[in-house]
Enzyme design. Structure first.
Site, PDB file in Angstrom:
ATOM      1  N   SER A 132       4.430  -3.627  -0.177  1.00  0.00           N
ATOM      2  CA  SER A 132       3.497  -4.619  -0.735  1.00  0.00           C
ATOM      3  C   SER A 132       2.719  -4.154  -1.945  1.00  0.00           C
ATOM      4  O   SER A 132       1.497  -4.309  -2.023  1.00  0.00           O
ATOM      5  CB  SER A 132       2.509  -5.089   0.345  1.00  0.00           C
ATOM      6  N   SER A 133       3.445  -3.605  -2.902  1.00  0.00           N
ATOM      7  CA  SER A 133       2.769  -3.199  -4.142  1.00  0.00           C
ATOM      8  C   SER A 133       2.232  -4.428  -4.878  1.00  0.00           C
ATOM      9  O   SER A 133       1.154  -4.372  -5.475  1.00  0.00           O
ATOM     10  CB  SER A 133       3.715  -2.406  -5.034  1.00  0.00           C
ATOM     11  N   ASP A 178       0.322  -9.432   4.029  1.00  0.00           N
ATOM     12  CA  ASP A 178       0.207  -8.315   3.090  1.00  0.00           C
ATOM     13  C   ASP A 178      -1.173  -8.262   2.440  1.00  0.00           C
ATOM     14  O   ASP A 178      -1.793  -7.201   2.341  1.00  0.00           O
ATOM     15  CB  ASP A 178       1.295  -8.432   2.007  1.00  0.00           C
TER      16      ASP A 178
END
Ligand code: GAF
Length: 399
Positions: A132-133, A178
């Site tokens: 989950s950048s 996220d």
């Protein structure tokens, strides 16, 4: 990572007024349940994105991605999705803030954000690894804007707005997991989140002689986002059929296993509904997984990590065979450890079609197992295995 305040000064010849750090996430169990209002068990990790930001006055946003060495400038009014993907994680959030401002004080009111800002970003979350950048960038940006413009948003509002930004600017109809995990993470704690009510509780993660290791396939198949949106639609189709008999079912969270069998199983599915076997399989997986998360949390609380790990293997089986979001590389990595008595659990993590597996491995055997899995992966694929050892860390905060 470099000192981002120094980079900001060099890039924009002025000082940053604020630096915000936002983490990536892991998810222990509860995959593809968030957009079905089910449960998830994520945690923020010690890999993060940092943004440095300061106001401008000329109505433009000047953005710089330090790791990619790319700069983009856009006017702040009437922004549309951009061809460069990292840009969308910034401007998509700005658009949500603009909508929020308009909803509070009308479109004619002037808002300081419309004067623009300078921003630079950097990070050490591997991109495309399912950590989950992109959510971390969105959360860092909204947190920084909230602070700089004194918007008064709660972290829950920020999570919902960044989710909306991902829908509108990245085109992925993701759930809330996220963003929620990135914004609400706490050191050494996993979060049990009810994605329907958004109620959540924290649990310390005590894995005793075991630790979490991520095996990174180092691939991301191109169909990841389109298949993700298709899965979401298939779940909605299943709900549509269930509702005909049980009008109170609004999402798969409300459906029981028996109801899924009764309404969606191929043998019971009449021509009128004409849903595919796939829809049945998707819904079956989700309903099973929602139950599995609740049982897995009981295992954790009882200190039974073995039972917990077993459920991770079951999740992988469901994701691979019923939900069909795994891929050859992920399956190879799970199969490589499945019969190893020192690996209590393993499964693909996140949206799927690449990225990482999450494994619970006996501490004293970690090095040997990494070596063995790397060998299997090199033999059976054209890729090199990458390994991430992550710690559970604090959520988005000012640096
Ligand atoms: C991706 C999505 F962004 C999340 O919302 C979640 O659905 C996950 O895939 C699968 O559990 O990370």
């Amino acid at each position: 990572m470099q000192d981002i305040r120094v980079s900001f000064q060099q890039l924009f010849s002025s000082s940053a007024s604020l630096v915000v750090q936002s983490p990536g996430r892991i998810n222990l169990i509860g995959e593809h349940t968030d957009y079905n209002n089910g449960f998830v068990l994520p945690a923020a990790i010690d890999k993060c994105v940092q943004v440095a930001i300061a106001k401008r006055t000329d109505g433009t946003i000047h953005m710089h991605a330090i790791d990619l060495q790319e700069s983009v400038i856009v006017p702040v009014i009437a922004m549309q999705p951009h061809a460069t993907s990292w840009v969308n994680y910034i401007i998509g959030v700005v658009v949500q803030v603009q909508k929020y401002n308009t909803s509070k004080s009308g479109s004619n009111a002037s808002h300081e954000i419309d004067k623009g800002f300078d921003i630079c970003i950097q990070g050490d979350i591997p991109i495309g690894a399912g950590l989950s950048s992109s959510a971390a960038v969105e959360c860092a940006v909204i947190f920084a804007l909230n602070e700089m413009y004194q918007l008064g948003l709660t972290t829950m509002q920020m999570a919902l707005m960044t989710q909306q930004s991902e829908h509108e600017f990245a085109g992925v109809k993701c759930g809330i997991m996220d963003m929620f995990a990135s914004l609400h993470g706490k050191s050494n704690q996993v979060i049990l989140l009810d994605c329907g009510s958004l109620q959540h509780s924290y649990y310390p993660l005590d894995l005793k002689d075991y630790q979490i290791i991520l095996f990174d396939t180092q691939i991301k198949h191109a169909l990841a986002s389109s298949e993700y949106n298709t899965r979401r639609m298939e779940c909605e189709q299943g709900v549509g059929v269930l509702q005909q008999k049980y009008p109170s079912i609004k999402t798969l969270r409300d459906a029981s296993k028996q109801q899924v069998e009764q309404c969606l199983a191929p043998k019971n599915n009449d021509a009128k509904n004409a849903i595919s076997d796939k829809v049945y399989q998707r819904c079956k997986y989700v309903v099973d997984e929602i139950e599995r998360v609740q049982l897995a949390v009981k295992d954790l609380l009882a200190g039974d990590i073995k039972a917990f790990g077993q459920k991770m293997y079951e999740t992988h089986e469901g994701l691979s065979k019923l939900y069909e979001v795994s891929c050859r590389e992920l399956d190879i990595l799970v199969n490589a450890v499945k019969d190893n008595p020192h690996v209590l659990g393993a499964r693909m993590m996140g949206g799927g079609f690449g990225g990482c597996t999450i494994n619970i491995i006996k501490k004293s055997k970690v090095q040997a197992i990494i070596h063995q899995v790397a060998e299997v992966y090199a033999q059976q694929t054209a890729h090199t295995l990458k390994v991430h050892q992550v710690k559970i860390a604090q959520g988005t905060h000012i640096k």
